[in-house]
Design an enzyme around this catalytic site. Structure first.
Site, PDB file in Angstrom:
ATOM      1  N   GLY A 172       0.760  -1.240   0.000  1.00  0.00           N
ATOM      2  CA  GLY A 172       0.000   0.000   0.000  1.00  0.00           C
ATOM      3  C   GLY A 172       0.790   1.289   0.000  1.00  0.00           C
ATOM      4  N   GLY A 173       2.118   1.237  -0.025  1.00  0.00           N
ATOM      5  CA  GLY A 173       2.916   2.454   0.042  1.00  0.00           C
ATOM      6  C   GLY A 173       2.633   3.432  -1.083  1.00  0.00           C
ATOM      7  N   LYS A 174       2.589   2.948  -2.317  1.00  0.00           N
ATOM      8  CA  LYS A 174       2.368   3.834  -3.461  1.00  0.00           C
ATOM      9  C   LYS A 174       0.940   4.364  -3.468  1.00  0.00           C
ATOM     10  CE  LYS A 174       5.962   1.637  -6.247  1.00  0.00           C
ATOM     11  NZ  LYS A 174       6.436   0.754  -5.168  1.00  0.00           N
ATOM     12  N   ASP A 216      -5.410  -6.305  -5.768  1.00  0.00           N
ATOM     13  CA  ASP A 216      -4.373  -7.285  -5.452  1.00  0.00           C
ATOM     14  C   ASP A 216      -4.994  -8.671  -5.513  1.00  0.00           C
ATOM     15  OD1 ASP A 216      -1.383  -6.891  -4.130  1.00  0.00           O
ATOM     16  OD2 ASP A 216      -2.257  -8.864  -3.731  1.00  0.00           O
ATOM     17  N   ARG A 269      -2.896 -10.170   1.470  1.00  0.00           N
ATOM     18  CA  ARG A 269      -2.282  -8.867   1.223  1.00  0.00           C
ATOM     19  C   ARG A 269      -3.345  -7.770   1.125  1.00  0.00           C
ATOM     20  NH1 ARG A 269       2.866  -8.701  -1.048  1.00  0.00           N
ATOM     21  NH2 ARG A 269       2.227  -7.153  -2.597  1.00  0.00           N
ATOM     22  N   ASP A 315       3.183  -1.951 -10.363  1.00  0.00           N
ATOM     23  CA  ASP A 315       4.332  -2.396  -9.563  1.00  0.00           C
ATOM     24  C   ASP A 315       4.254  -3.918  -9.432  1.00  0.00           C
ATOM     25  OD1 ASP A 315       6.613  -2.056  -7.918  1.00  0.00           O
ATOM     26  OD2 ASP A 315       5.373  -2.260  -6.135  1.00  0.00           O
ATOM     27  N   CYS A 344      11.337  -3.815  -7.923  1.00  0.00           N
ATOM     28  CA  CYS A 344      12.361  -3.554  -6.899  1.00  0.00           C
ATOM     29  C   CYS A 344      13.535  -4.507  -7.115  1.00  0.00           C
ATOM     30  CB  CYS A 344      11.793  -3.673  -5.492  1.00  0.00           C
ATOM     31  SG  CYS A 344      10.867  -5.192  -5.161  1.00  0.00           S
TER      32      CYS A 344
END
Length: 522
Positions: free
Chosen positions: A319-321, A338, A343, A390, A445
């Site tokens: 959930g950061g973005k 998702d 998650r 992502d 990443c």
């Protein structure tokens, strides 16, 4: 067997005599237990735990845990050293060292007090610093559209021959040195095969329905001359050295990004790796800020959000973005998808902690929708202005420091090899969900060139053949210059054909984060 207990001989020790009968004889046996208080107590224990957390590279792993992490590191050493050359040594050290984070201020808690607290810690306001640097650099250059020729990916000539930032500043005329085409081709065709036992472990049956109709898309990365004896298996080495020539893709210069004025993000100065103060609950009940790897900020900034944008986060958890996009206060709605129920539950819990229960503060949660679908099954064609893509990847830093969900475990070899195909399928689906004129940012990443600009090339090539729709990659070289203070960002000069790569560096240990902005033209 019978036993009797002796009295304790001090506050921290006890002695117990246990007797056992062997062939009619009673043999006493002593056993002692000692309290940890005798050796420094809880303070020493906490100090050791903090040391291990701050210096993960010094922690010795045991058994299976050590084996999996070593296997991951061996794999990265083999392929990244060949691709990045000498620069891999510093990247490797950074991956094994404490990572650096940034703090995203929660506008739905007590932002003024939080900002003052972070400033008192000596933190840098990234948005303000970006604005200052934009003023120094002056107005952006005019937009230029280019149609590149076929670009063949070599192993590490772009990385090794690229001028360092310091060299470029001292000598602006420093140019990238190109290698002879014959030399590149010879290097690409050079191949050292696995032994029979290792090759058998990596066999993939093309008839098995791994993804889509078949796994034939895998061969887009490997020339047919490199298939051993016409057998249907692919060596892992081939993904790095032999994923072929890039097809011509339209590239447009995108000279300036908008850093949202309501988005307040702070980082510690370069070479400072202090922890942020503990996140606390404000009077509203919401948490005051959200911490994440600083590299994760750039894919959202690269979206260049505008007021009223409809946003899709295709693989939203943890959930950061999504939180960064919400804190910009620009999107009119955000769809968080998702495929994992676990998650997704974690994501909804985090959203509640930062924006409140029910409709949230200011009814912000009324504009947030949650989906649980495969990326290819969302089917919102031509709907969204901006998309965050992502995708699952090697997760390099996680792989070399943790055994949990580690893709380098032996049982994950098959899944690891099909990652590029899965990533390409997700990216192609996301591109179809864009409106004409909309933008998607593909991100990972990992430092893997195959999963980064290799997947971008493969997806755009396929979607052009399958749909006839026109897309273009944005060149963010000029746009990212005001953000160079954050850390090391690779681009074309460092061998990243499309997009940009935040490279781990011991002085500013963000990343790795790859991101590429793609726009739909028709």
């Amino acid at each position: 067997m019978r036993g009797c207990q002796l009295s304790a001989f001090n506050k921290y020790q006890s002695c117990q005599i246990l007797s056992s009968t062997t062939q009619g004889c009673t043999i006493p046996r002593l056993s002692f237990s000692t309290s940890t208080a005798l050796f420094g107590g809880q303070k020493v224990k906490r100090r050791k735990q903090e040391m291990r957390a701050d210096n993960p590279q010094l922690v010795k792993s045991k058994g299976k845990e050590r084996s999996i992490k070593n296997q991951a590191l061996d794999n990265l050493d083999k392929h990244y050293n060949e691709y990045y050359g000498k620069k891999w040594n510093s990247m490797r050290l950074a991956l094994l060292s404490k990572s650096k984070h940034c703090a995203v201020v929660n506008n739905y808690a007590d932002p003024e007090e939080t900002i003052e607290k972070l400033k008192s810690e000596g933190c840098i306001d990234i948005g303000l610093k970006y604005a200052e640097n934009c003023a120094k650099f002056g107005p952006p250059e005019e937009t230029i559209t280019t149609e590149p020729n076929h670009a063949t990916m070599s192993v590490n000539e772009n990385i090794e021959n690229a001028p360092d930032e310091s060299e470029t500043k001292e000598n602006p005329s420093a140019q990238h040195v190109e290698r002879d085409d014959d030399e590149i081709e010879a290097e690409l065709l050079e191949n050292i095969s696995l032994n029979v036992e290792d090759a058998a472990k990596r066999y993939i049956d093309p008839e098995e329905r791994i993804i889509g109709e078949t796994s034939n898309a895998m061969y887009d990365y490997v020339p047919t001359t490199d298939l051993k004896g016409m057998e249907d298996f692919v060596e892992e080495k081939d993904y790095y050295n032999n994923f072929g020539a890039f097809d011509p893709i339209k590239v447009e210069n995108y000279p300036r990004l908008n850093f949202p004025k309501h988005l307040r993000v702070f980082m510690h100065p370069r070479s400072v790796h202090d922890n942020f103060p503990k996140v606390r609950q404000c009077m509203s009940g919401n948490l005051d800020y959200y911490t994440l790897d600083g590299g994760s900020l750039l894919p959202v900034v690269a979206l260049d959000l505008k007021p009223g944008d409809g946003v899709l986060d295709m693989c939203a958890a943890p959930g950061g973005k999504t939180i960064i996009a919400i804190q910009s206060m620009l999107p009119s709605r955000i769809v968080c998808n998702d495929v994992s129920i676990g998650r997704l539950r974690r994501l909804t819990s985090i959203i509640e902690q930062y924006f409140g229960s029910g409709s949230g503060i200011g009814n912000v949660k009324d504009n947030i929708t949650f989906l649980r679908r495969e990326a290819e099954e969302i089917h919102d064609y031509g709907v969204y202005d901006k998309i965050i893509c992502d995708v699952p990847c090697f997760s390099d830093r996680h792989s070399v420091t943790s055994v949990e969900a580690n893709v380098f475990a032996s049982k994950m070899t098959r899944n690891r090899l099909i990652l590029p195909q899965q990533q390409s399928q997700i990216l192609k689906a996301g591109l179809l969900y864009l409106k004409v004129g909309g933008a998607l940012v593909y991100s990972t990443c990992t430092l893997s060139p195959v999963q980064n600009h290799g997947v971008v090339n493969m997806a755009l090539k396929d979607i052009a053949q399958e749909t006839g729709q026109e897309y273009a990659v944005c060149d963010l070289t000029e746009a990212l210059k005001p953000l160079n203070f954050m850390g090391t960002i690779y681009g074309k000069k460092q061998g990243v054909t499309y997009g940009n790569l935040v490279v781990p560096n011991i002085c500013s240990n963000f990343g790795p984060t790859y991101f590429c902005r793609i726009i739909r033209k028709s």
